[in-house]
Design a protein around this motif. Sequence first.
Motif, PDB file in Angstrom:
ATOM      1  N   GLY A 154      46.189  31.780  47.187  1.00 22.48           N
ATOM      2  CA  GLY A 154      44.657  31.757  47.306  1.00 22.48           C
ATOM      3  C   GLY A 154      43.929  30.461  47.987  1.00 22.48           C
TER       4      GLY A 154
ATOM      5  N   LYS B 283      39.821  38.781  54.109  1.00 21.14           N
ATOM      6  CA  LYS B 283      39.987  38.615  52.518  1.00 21.14           C
ATOM      7  C   LYS B 283      40.570  37.410  52.225  1.00 21.14           C
ATOM      8  CE  LYS B 283      39.749  40.041  48.123  1.00 21.14           C
ATOM      9  NZ  LYS B 283      38.533  40.088  47.589  1.00 21.14           N
TER      10      LYS B 283
ATOM     11  N   ALA C  91      34.870  27.451  44.916  1.00 15.58           N
ATOM     12  CA  ALA C  91      33.798  27.517  44.536  1.00 15.58           C
ATOM     13  C   ALA C  91      33.879  27.528  43.057  1.00 15.58           C
ATOM     14  CB  ALA C  91      32.857  28.824  44.801  1.00 15.58           C
ATOM     15  N   ASP C  92      35.100  28.060  42.396  1.00 15.16           N
ATOM     16  CA  ASP C  92      35.364  28.220  40.991  1.00 15.16           C
ATOM     17  C   ASP C  92      36.227  27.038  40.493  1.00 15.16           C
ATOM     18  OD1 ASP C  92      35.478  29.416  38.654  1.00 15.16           O
ATOM     19  OD2 ASP C  92      37.479  30.716  39.068  1.00 15.16           O
TER      20      ASP C  92
ATOM     21  N   GLN D  15      37.967  34.690  52.412  1.00 11.56           N
ATOM     22  CA  GLN D  15      37.014  34.872  51.283  1.00 11.56           C
ATOM     23  C   GLN D  15      37.645  34.279  49.966  1.00 11.56           C
ATOM     24  OE1 GLN D  15      33.757  35.552  51.361  1.00 11.56           O
ATOM     25  NE2 GLN D  15      33.742  34.731  49.419  1.00 11.56           N
ATOM     26  N   VAL D  16      39.126  34.613  49.856  1.00 13.57           N
ATOM     27  CA  VAL D  16      39.672  34.168  48.491  1.00 13.57           C
ATOM     28  C   VAL D  16      39.616  32.559  48.531  1.00 13.57           C
ATOM     29  CG1 VAL D  16      42.009  33.795  47.332  1.00 13.57           C
ATOM     30  CG2 VAL D  16      41.019  36.209  48.242  1.00 13.57           C
TER      31      VAL D  16
ATOM     32  N   LYS E  42      37.599  30.616  49.782  1.00 11.55           N
ATOM     33  CA  LYS E  42      36.092  30.026  49.449  1.00 11.55           C
ATOM     34  C   LYS E  42      35.778  30.328  48.237  1.00 11.55           C
ATOM     35  CE  LYS E  42      34.232  31.144  53.997  1.00 11.55           C
ATOM     36  NZ  LYS E  42      33.187  32.108  54.775  1.00 11.55           N
ATOM     37  N   ASP E  43      36.183  31.509  47.526  1.00 14.81           N
ATOM     38  CA  ASP E  43      36.183  31.779  46.043  1.00 14.81           C
ATOM     39  C   ASP E  43      36.854  30.590  45.262  1.00 14.81           C
ATOM     40  OD1 ASP E  43      34.752  34.032  46.726  1.00 14.81           O
ATOM     41  OD2 ASP E  43      36.286  35.443  46.447  1.00 14.81           O
ATOM     42  N   VAL E  44      37.950  30.408  45.553  1.00 14.84           N
ATOM     43  CA  VAL E  44      38.713  29.332  44.867  1.00 14.84           C
ATOM     44  C   VAL E  44      38.083  27.871  44.942  1.00 14.84           C
ATOM     45  CG1 VAL E  44      40.901  27.790  44.858  1.00 14.84           C
ATOM     46  CG2 VAL E  44      41.104  30.192  45.135  1.00 14.84           C
TER      47      VAL E  44
ATOM     48  N   SER F 156      46.595  35.815  45.084  1.00 14.63           N
ATOM     49  CA  SER F 156      45.332  36.630  45.247  1.00 14.63           C
ATOM     50  C   SER F 156      45.859  38.139  45.376  1.00 14.63           C
ATOM     51  CB  SER F 156      44.693  36.251  46.229  1.00 14.63           C
ATOM     52  OG  SER F 156      45.299  36.087  47.404  1.00 14.63           O
TER      53      SER F 156
END
Length: 283
Positions: free
Chosen positions: A224, A183, A193-194, A186-187, A189-191, A173
């Motif tokens: 990440g 941050k 979710a994606d 959040q990364v 969480k993004d991983v 990331s």
Amino acid sequence: METFTIAAVQMNALRGELDHNLALHERFTREAAEAGARLVMFPELSVTAHFGDVTATELAEPANSGRIHDTIHGLAKQHDIIISYGFCEYAHGAYYNSQGLMGPDGLIGVQRKIHASGDEYFTFRMGRSLDTFDLGFCTIGTLICFDSNFFEAWRVLALKGAEVILQPHASRSARGKKLPLTKQKQVIKDVLADTASNRVYAKANSVYAVYANQYGYNGHSTHGGGAYVISPNGEMRVQGVPKLSDLMITAEIDMEELRRIRAARPTLKQRRPEAYGILTEMI
């Protein structure tokens, strides 16, 4: 055996800290065995760490000898488990980003990363083949990080008999820097979710997909995180929590479920290869 347990580990392999990294392999191999897992997967370069610098090769070893080999083999033999682990491999006068597969009786095989990403071009030589390994209770293939972005790679492994595809990652990331903890959280969480593309690829090839990523700052770069298992129907089976910590997930792999799905959706048998010639051409 129609079902078996698989484990996947999210961890932070620290730059230059071989003792620390091997200790994590010892801990989670033991925990995976205690959970009844037949196979435990660690992330990309889980032993020697992942970062964009030529010093990433300093801990490199041949696949079949050295401290890394001996330690991982000892763990596999002690706990009667198969271990998928990432390391910088020295072979043929070059360095490879490799994922070893170790069983109680020794090294089963090695998958070398096919597609180098970003600065990896300056450190590692790329592999040239995608291989599968029959473990008796299932046949597996491995797509190392960026390799899993290419749908052709998934299909090749499926056509070679893969029933479970391992996805060891060390996706960054932030290259060469440390992100603030807020941050980094959040990364992760993004991983988690994606996951759409991996769910599509798993369903399109009727395979289980097992994902585990390095997380956090390792002394050079920030990764990440994330760990999950996807079913052959593209459904999320198990997903790790978005935490900045070393953690392990486990999931049941149902081979009868896989056979039912493949019988109902025989995509691999309905292919028309004579129409796909452009897939092997460079454009």
